[in-house]
Structures are given as C-alpha cells and as structure tokens.
Scaffold this active site. Structure first.
Site, PDB file in Angstrom:
ATOM      1  N   SER A 141      46.276 -54.928 -64.654  1.00 47.38           N
ATOM      2  CA  SER A 141      46.345 -56.131 -65.692  1.00 47.38           C
ATOM      3  C   SER A 141      45.720 -57.261 -64.635  1.00 47.38           C
ATOM      4  CB  SER A 141      47.485 -56.341 -66.332  1.00 47.38           C
ATOM      5  OG  SER A 141      48.711 -56.542 -65.208  1.00 47.38           O
ATOM      6  N   GLU A 142      46.213 -57.569 -63.578  1.00 47.02           N
ATOM      7  CA  GLU A 142      45.630 -58.501 -62.564  1.00 47.02           C
ATOM      8  C   GLU A 142      45.397 -58.057 -61.207  1.00 47.02           C
ATOM      9  OE1 GLU A 142      46.595 -61.075 -66.150  1.00 47.02           O
ATOM     10  OE2 GLU A 142      47.819 -59.534 -65.030  1.00 47.02           O
ATOM     11  N   THR A 143      44.458 -58.468 -60.544  1.00 45.63           N
ATOM     12  CA  THR A 143      44.328 -58.362 -59.217  1.00 45.63           C
ATOM     13  C   THR A 143      44.209 -59.750 -58.630  1.00 45.63           C
ATOM     14  OG1 THR A 143      43.172 -56.339 -59.338  1.00 45.63           O
ATOM     15  CG2 THR A 143      42.758 -57.572 -57.294  1.00 45.63           C
TER      16      THR A 143
ATOM     17  N   HIS B 241      53.043 -62.246 -62.128  1.00 43.57           N
ATOM     18  CA  HIS B 241      53.438 -60.790 -61.183  1.00 43.57           C
ATOM     19  C   HIS B 241      52.515 -60.711 -60.067  1.00 43.57           C
ATOM     20  CE1 HIS B 241      50.345 -58.944 -63.281  1.00 43.57           C
ATOM     21  NE2 HIS B 241      50.246 -58.039 -62.309  1.00 43.57           N
TER      22      HIS B 241
END
Length: 259
Positions: free
Chosen positions: A46-48, A76
């Site tokens: 979902s995110e890097t 997160h």
C-alpha cells in the site's frame, strides 16, 4: 547500478504477516520521482517509503508512494522506516517534520500533526459506499472523510461499494465506531483513489480518528483496532494539535534492491 538496502516490514503488529506491510528503501543519494514510483509499483505494498541519509542536524528526508501515486502522509510506512533504521529518527516530509522514538518492548512512538474533521452532510456516494451501515455522522479532514457508524459490529461486517467510495473526492474513507471495553475504537480504511482498496492498518487515519474520538469519549489516550482482514492495533494520544501514534513492527524481509 547501485545496490540499496530494502526492507519489508509488517507495521502495527508484533506478529509476522499481520498488520500492514510496507516497503522501506534506504537511499544513498536522491532519486527521481519516476524511479521511486516504479519501485513502489514493483513492490505493490500500500506504501513504500524512501528515506535518505541524515543531514548535519540528523534529519532524514522521507517520502511515501503507493503503487500509483505519492502521498502526503503515511503512518505505517513511517513506523516501518523507524523500525528498519533501529534508532530514534527525525524525518522531513511533505507533512512537515516527524519524530519517531524507540521505546521498550519494541514500541515506536511517532509524533504526527492532528487532522480534526469538520462535520459535513453525507453525500450519496458515501451512503452508497457504506451500504447497510447506519451512518451517525460524517466529518471531512484534510486528507480523508470519516464516517461514524452505530456499532463496532457494523464496522467489522461492512462490505463497501468501492466504486461508490472512489467517487468521493478525497484520498480515502474511514469508517469507524466506538467499542465497548478494549479496544476503545474500531475502524476500517478504504483508499481506492490511490490504488489501495482497503488498507490493513493506517497510521495517518488515526490523526483524524484521535481528533474525532478523544473529545467524544472524554479521554485523550485511546487503544485503537483497525479491523481489516490482516488487522492491527495501536495506541493513540491527542495532545492539542499533535497526535502520538505508538505501534510495534516486525521485519519479514531484508534484502538488496538493484536498480
């Protein structure tokens, strides 16, 4: 071609394969936006997070990308980055300066800006998006819309209409309710507009959740559960215009990114 440290970290959990996975790339020099977007699309979390070396004051640049877009704030992946670095850290981001402190028991505290939501009327797309859930109130924060429903059971059982939620002109939609006992509040978060149908555990959304629930429940400190299929938990504390988010994290992959 440069080899860079790459971590996959499960955030807001103390158990591997729980919480919210994030990629973390330790940069040795600045990289262009297209390259970072390509890496995020390749990893498909979902995110890097992409974190650079510290400057003379010990501040590191930090950016976050979903598989399709850069975002202004991601809790997160910030937690995952602090965990990967393993030290107290200060990050310069698109949302200002963020501080992470390592505590006992593997907990990491993050100091984030509060994002209070102003009451608004629910749009037809919001009502369609939450289906049969009973809407109590709707608030609009800087990034997200918060939808309070009548019970934690409704949050857990929700089957959202993602096409309707994608028509809401915001980053995402938070659906939440108070809970009896522990946890204090329950939420789920949907971000179809940035390529994330349901986010497992969303730190930045709790900047809005803390601002919403602390005055309504009469307590500044809250234990929060995000009831996605993977699930996760965190402790949140509202302090005036700041929110402390505390969570744990587990490294599941440490390798080398070649590119």
């Amino acid at each position: 071609m440069t080899n860079l440290d790459l971590f996959i970290v499960d955030a807001f959990t103390d158990t591997p394969f729980g919480g919210n996975p994030a990629g973390v790339v330790l940069l040795d020099s600045p990289r262009d936006d297209a390259w970072m977007q390509s890496v995020a699309a390749e990893l498909r979390h979902s995110e890097t997070a992409f974190v650079g070396p510290a400057d003379g004051e010990g501040v590191r640049p930090l950016r976050w990308f979903t598989p399709v877009a850069e975002v202004d704030l991601c809790g997160h992946a910030t937690l995952a980055t602090a965990h990967a670095l393993g030290v107290d850290s200060v990050f310069q981001t698109r949302s200002g300066r963020l501080t992470c402190s390592i505590r006992d028991g593997g907990w990491i505290e993050m100091d984030f800006p509060a994002d209070p939501a102003e009451l608004v009327e629910p749009s037809p797309d919001i009502l369609d998006g939450v289906g049969d859930a009973s809407v109590v109130a709707v608030g609009r924060g800087v990034s997200d819309v918060l939808v309070q429903v009548s019970s934690a059971d409704e949050v857990r059982a929700l089957q959202p209409d993602l096409a309707a939620l994608a028509r809401v002109p915001v980053r995402g939609v938070i659906v939440t309710a108070a809970a009896d006992g522990s946890p204090d509040i329950v939420s789920r978060c949907f971000y179809p507009n940035v390529g994330v149908p349901e986010d497992p555990v969303t730190g930045s959304a709790h900047c809005t959740l803390a601002s919403w629930w602390a005055p309504r429940l009469g307590q500044a400190e809250l234990y929060a559960e995000q009831a996605s299929p993977r699930g996760g938990s965190l402790r949140i504390t509202l302090r005036n215009d700041r929110v402390t988010l505390a969570g744990q994290a587990v490294t599941v992959v440490h390798g080398t990114l070649t590119g």
